[in-house]
Design an enzyme around this catalytic site. Structure first.
Site, PDB file in Angstrom:
ATOM      1  N   ASP A 114       0.851  -1.187   0.000  1.00  0.00           N
ATOM      2  CA  ASP A 114       0.000   0.000   0.000  1.00  0.00           C
ATOM      3  C   ASP A 114       0.885   1.235   0.000  1.00  0.00           C
ATOM      4  O   ASP A 114       2.004   1.207   0.524  1.00  0.00           O
ATOM      5  CB  ASP A 114      -0.919   0.004   1.222  1.00  0.00           C
ATOM      6  N   ASP A 132      -6.995  -1.251  -4.647  1.00  0.00           N
ATOM      7  CA  ASP A 132      -8.094  -0.996  -3.709  1.00  0.00           C
ATOM      8  C   ASP A 132      -9.111  -0.028  -4.313  1.00  0.00           C
ATOM      9  O   ASP A 132     -10.326  -0.236  -4.198  1.00  0.00           O
ATOM     10  CB  ASP A 132      -7.563  -0.410  -2.400  1.00  0.00           C
TER      11      ASP A 132
END
Length: 163
Positions: A114, A132
């Site tokens: 991330d 995401d």
């Protein structure tokens, strides 16, 4: 032809996601952050062993299994459904691309890379990635498309006197 568009969108999302993740891991040290917009947006390299908001943290195999089941369900849906609507095609492409992007990370590394970090005042939103965004956008567009079709069907039925 419509199914190829789904896989084309999926491939584009997957490529963008994996290239950015590679660049982040090459250019930043783990937990390093670069400010883009002070007090609002940062590139912040973290490793997430859970799902969204780090739920199910450390449940790698459960999350891999879940992703594979969802992938297979989507594949079945795509193969059995006549795709007519652009929104449906785009939503499925986004969803598949995001799902595969994060699945690759889990399979290769045991975690998801991330790097997008936003804050609003004192609130720090969990760090996320392009995959995401694609998953969330895909789900929202898919639900919106279904609701839109239901409304259209009910209006048609009302105007033709059906219940």
């Amino acid at each position: 032809m419509k199914k190829e568009k789904i896989y084309g969108i999926c491939s584009i999302i997957l490529l963008i996601d994996q290239v950015i993740k590679m660049l982040v891991t090459i250019r930043l040290k783990l937990n390093q952050a670069i400010t883009i917009i002070p007090g609002f947006f940062h590139i912040h390299y973290v490793r997430n062993t859970g799902a969204a908001f780090s739920i199910l943290e450390g449940s790698r195999y459960l999350l891999i299994g879940f992703a594979i089941v969802v992938f297979l369900c989507l594949q079945r849906y795509i193969s059995k459904t006549k795709m007519k609507r652009k929104l449906e095609i785009v939503s499925l492409g986004l969803l598949m691309g995001g799902l595969v992007g994060n699945l690759i990370d889990r399979l290769l590394y045991g975690y998801v890379i991330d790097y997008l970090s936003c804050s609003f005042g004192t609130y720090q939103f969990p760090v996320f990635n392009i995959a995401d965004i694609a998953i969330v956008a895909g789900i929202l567009l898919f639900v919106f498309d279904i609701v839109k079709q239901e409304v259209k069907t009910k209006k048609k039925n009302l105007s033709s006197g059906k219940k």
